[in-house]
Design a protein around this motif. Structure first.
Motif: not given
Length: 348
Positions: A152-181
Motif C-alpha cells: 500500500a502507498r507509504g508502506d514498506f518492509d525491512l529485513a536484516g542479515f548479519a554475519v559474525g565470527a569467532m575463533e574455533r572452540g569458543t562457541t557459546l553456550p559452553a560449560g553451563v552447569a548447576e549453580g551458575d548465576v
C-alpha cells in the motif's frame, strides 16, 4: 522501422531506477562511516567483500543471523517516525550473534516498498548505519526493492542479515552447569517483539499514536518506538573477562522460551521475579489488556533484554564489566536441575 509511439517506460510502470540510484548516493556516507577492519569494498558492487584475516581472525567460524522488526513497523509507518527503526533491525540480528560468542562483522539490509521515497528510505538506512556503528559492524551492502502493487502507498518492509565470527572452540553456550548465576541486563523498552499484542491493547484503550503515553515518555507512538538496546559491545567485553557460559537474547517467547535455549538437557532455571521492577510500559500493557503474568513472560522481555549465564566465582567480575559498559545488571536467578524456567515471586 519506425519507433513505437505508445511505448511505456519502467518508471511509468511504477519503478524509478533514477530514485534508486539517488538513494544509493545519499546513503554512501552513512555506510562509509561504519567501516571497520576487514571491509574490502563499499556499496555499489554485486556483493560485499570482507577479509577475515584483516579483521584479526586466525581460525574463524562464521555465524549468520537474519531477522526483521515485526509489526513495530506499523507504528513507524503510521507515525512517520522512521529514524530509529533501522537500529531495531540491526539489534535483532547482532544481539543474536553475540549469544553464540561471535563478534558481528558486517550487515546487509533489504528494504521493500511500493513506491520509493528517497528521503524516507535514506532516513531508515541512516538508522541502520547508526546501529551498525554502535555494534562495531560494517554496513557493506543491501537491496532496495521497489514493487508497485505489492505494498500500500507509504508502506514498506525491512529485513536484516548479519554475519559474525569467532575463533574455533569458543562457541557459546559452553560449560553451563548447576549453580551458575543468571545475570539479567535491563531492556530499553518493548524492543521488537510482541507488537501485534501491543497494537491490540492500544486499540482496546482507544488511544492514538499522538496521544500522551499513559506510562510516560512523550507521545504513545514515540514511547513504543524506543529502539531495541544493542548489547554487543558490553557482552563481548564480558566474554573477555572469562566465566561466561551462555547468553540468551530475550526476544519472541520471552524469558520462558529463550532462556532454555542455552541450557543443556537436564538443567533448568529458577528466576526470581522480585529481583527487578517491571517497567511501566509492561505494567500498563498488562493492566489495560488484562494480560496475566505467564502471558507477559512468554510474549515480552518484561524488562530483561539479555541474560548472561556465568560461573558463580566470576559473577562479580562479569557484573562489574557489564556495569562499566553501561548495562543495568540484576542477578535474577540460578541454573538448577530439571528443565524449563521456574518462577518465584511476582512481576505484577
Amino acid at each position: 522501422m519506425s519507433e513505437r509511439g505508445n511505448g511505456i517506460t519502467y518508471a511509468e510502470a511504477g519503478v524509478d531506477i533514477d530514485a534508486g540510484n539517488a538513494l544509493v548516493d545519499r546513503i554512501k556516507p552513512a555506510a562509509a562511516a561504519t567501516d571497520r577492519a576487514g571491509v574490502m569494498a563499499g556499496l555499489g558492487g554485486f556483493g560485499g567483500l570482507f577479509d577475515l584475516k584483516a579483521a584479526g581472525f586466525t581460525d574463524p567460524v562464521l555465524v549468520a543471523a537474519t531477522d526483521g522488526v515485526g509489526t513495530k513497523l506499523r507504528i513507524a509507518i503510521d507515525t512517520g517516525n522512521v529514524g530509529s527503526i533501522g537500529i531495531d533491525l540491526v539489534a535483532m540480528c547482532v544481539n543474536d550473534l553475540v549469544c553464540q560468542g561471535a563478534e558481528p562483522l558486517f550487515f546487509l539490509d533489504y528494504f521493500a516498498t511500493g513506491q520509493l521515497d528517497v528521503a524516507t528510505a535514506a532516513t531508515i538506512v541512516e538508522g541502520i548505519a547508526a546501529g551498525c556503528t554502535a555494534s562495531g559492524c560494517a554496513l557493506i551492502g543491501g537491496e532496495t526493492a521497489e514493487m508497485p502493487g505489492m505494498y500500500a502507498r507509504g508502506d514498506f518492509d525491512l529485513a536484516g542479515f548479519a554475519v559474525g565470527a569467532m575463533e574455533r572452540g569458543t562457541t557459546l553456550p559452553a560449560g553451563v552447569a548447576e549453580g551458575d548465576v543468571l545475570l539479567g541486563l535491563g531492556a530499553s523498552g518493548v524492543h521488537s517483539n510482541g507488537y501485534s499484542l501491543v497494537r491490540k491493547v492500544v486499540e482496546l484503550a482507544g488511544l492514538g499514536w499522538d496521544d500522551p503515553a499513559p506510562f510516560g515518555g512523550g507521545t504513545l507512538g514515540a514511547a513504543l518506538l524506543a529502539p531495541t538496546r544493542l548489547y554487543v559491545k558490553s557482552v563481548l567485553a564480558a566474554l573477555q573477562a572469562g566465566g561466561v557460559h551462555g547468553v540468551a537474547h530475550v526476544t519472541g517467547g520471552g524469558l520462558t522460551e529463550n532462556l532454555p535455549r542455552v541450557l543443556p538437557e537436564g538443567l533448568g532455571a529458577t528466576v526470581d521475579l522480585d529481583a527487578w521492577g517491571l517497567p511501566k510500559v509492561f505494567r500498563w500493557l498488562a493492566r489495560t489488556g488484562g494480560i496475566d503474568q505467564s502471558e507477559l513472560l512468554k510474549t515480552f522481555n518484561s524488562g530483561i533484554g539479555m541474560v548472561v549465564v556465568t560461573d558463580p566465582a566470576q559473577a562479580g567480575a562479569i557484573t562489574a564489566s557489564l556495569t562499566r559498559s553501561g548495562e543495568a545488571v540484576t542477578r535474577i536467578g540460578t541454573v538448577e536441575p530439571g528443565g524449563g524456567v521456574r518462577y518465584s515471586g511476582s512481576l505484577l
